[in-house]
Design an enzyme around this catalytic site. Structure first.
Site, PDB file in Angstrom:
ATOM      1  N   HIS A  40       0.669  -1.121  -0.039  1.00  0.00           N
ATOM      2  CA  HIS A  40       0.082  -0.060  -0.198  1.00  0.00           C
ATOM      3  C   HIS A  40       1.075   1.212   0.266  1.00  0.00           C
ATOM      4  O   HIS A  40       2.146   1.185   0.511  1.00  0.00           O
ATOM      5  CB  HIS A  40      -0.905  -0.153   1.498  1.00  0.00           C
ATOM      6  CG  HIS A  40      -1.893  -1.010   1.224  1.00  0.00           C
ATOM      7  ND1 HIS A  40      -3.117  -1.021   2.119  1.00  0.00           N
ATOM      8  CD2 HIS A  40      -2.232  -2.053   0.406  1.00  0.00           C
ATOM      9  CE1 HIS A  40      -3.900  -1.951   1.675  1.00  0.00           C
ATOM     10  NE2 HIS A  40      -3.408  -2.850   0.766  1.00  0.00           N
ATOM     11  N   GLU A  42       1.004   3.607   1.807  1.00  0.00           N
ATOM     12  CA  GLU A  42       1.694   4.254   3.189  1.00  0.00           C
ATOM     13  C   GLU A  42       2.758   3.288   3.500  1.00  0.00           C
ATOM     14  O   GLU A  42       3.691   3.793   4.146  1.00  0.00           O
ATOM     15  CB  GLU A  42       0.436   4.033   4.440  1.00  0.00           C
ATOM     16  CG  GLU A  42      -0.677   4.926   3.940  1.00  0.00           C
ATOM     17  CD  GLU A  42      -1.916   4.402   3.303  1.00  0.00           C
ATOM     18  OE1 GLU A  42      -3.103   4.625   3.509  1.00  0.00           O
ATOM     19  OE2 GLU A  42      -1.474   3.479   2.592  1.00  0.00           O
ATOM     20  N   CYS A  70      -6.289   2.178   5.777  1.00  0.00           N
ATOM     21  CA  CYS A  70      -7.025   0.711   6.225  1.00  0.00           C
ATOM     22  C   CYS A  70      -6.397   0.079   7.592  1.00  0.00           C
ATOM     23  O   CYS A  70      -5.419   1.070   8.139  1.00  0.00           O
ATOM     24  CB  CYS A  70      -6.911  -0.481   5.053  1.00  0.00           C
ATOM     25  SG  CYS A  70      -4.748  -0.932   5.044  1.00  0.00           S
ATOM     26  N   CYS A  73      -2.321  -0.384   7.541  1.00  0.00           N
ATOM     27  CA  CYS A  73      -1.532   1.254   7.473  1.00  0.00           C
ATOM     28  C   CYS A  73      -1.729   1.799   8.615  1.00  0.00           C
ATOM     29  O   CYS A  73      -0.571   2.533   8.987  1.00  0.00           O
ATOM     30  CB  CYS A  73      -1.824   1.575   6.147  1.00  0.00           C
ATOM     31  SG  CYS A  73      -1.594   0.968   4.707  1.00  0.00           S
TER      32      CYS A  73
END
Length: 153
Positions: A40, A42, A70, A73
């Site tokens: 992801h 992040e 999410c 993260c």
């Protein structure tokens, strides 16, 4: 960074980590291309920032991201000791900061972050909507059956 993800066919989320007005890390969503569920935006930015700082802890840093993080993260931001999170659009299905749950400031967490949401919210939400509308149109044109259990979410 979000545009990089969009161009790669990934959900258009980008992230940048800044400390003392210096960019330490940046990343964009790339889990499909990397065959890595943790890729992801992040997480990518955290990895780069930790290397730049020479430390897995990133106090005094602000993470800017297109969409509310999410659970994975959000947890990583706590473990990295990020000081501040700034996000654009809420994530109504899986947001783990304000929309569905609040992982970041949960009582069980040993670190708290300052959170600012809604920065460029309209632009961020429009980017996401555009991406998913385009993807639906491509699938429709290709004759993809949406009820057939596609694994490309």
């Amino acid at each position: 960074m979000a545009q990089n993800a969009y161009a790669a066919g990934e959900v258009p989320i980008g992230a940048v980590i800044v400390r003392d007005e210096q960019v330490l890390g940046e990343g964009f969503n790339f889990p499909i291309g990397a065959c890595d569920p943790t890729a992801h935006a992040e997480i990518q930015a955290l990895r780069m920032a930790a290397k730049a700082a020479g430390n897995y802890r990133l106090p005094g840093c602000t993470l800017y991201v297109t969409v509310e993080p999410c659970t994975m993260c959000a947890g990583a931001l706590v473990h990295a000791r990020i000081s501040r999170l700034v996000f654009g659009a809420r994530e109504g299905k899986a947001g783990a900061v304000v929309s569905k749950v609040n992982v970041i400031n949960h009582e069980a967490m040993n670190h708290k972050l300052e959170v600012t949401g809604g920065i460029l919210e309209h632009d961020c939400a429009a980017l996401m909507s555009s991406f998913f509308a385009e993807r639906r149109n491509k699938k429709k044109q290709a004759g993809v059956d949406f009820n057939a259990g596609s694994t490309d979410h």
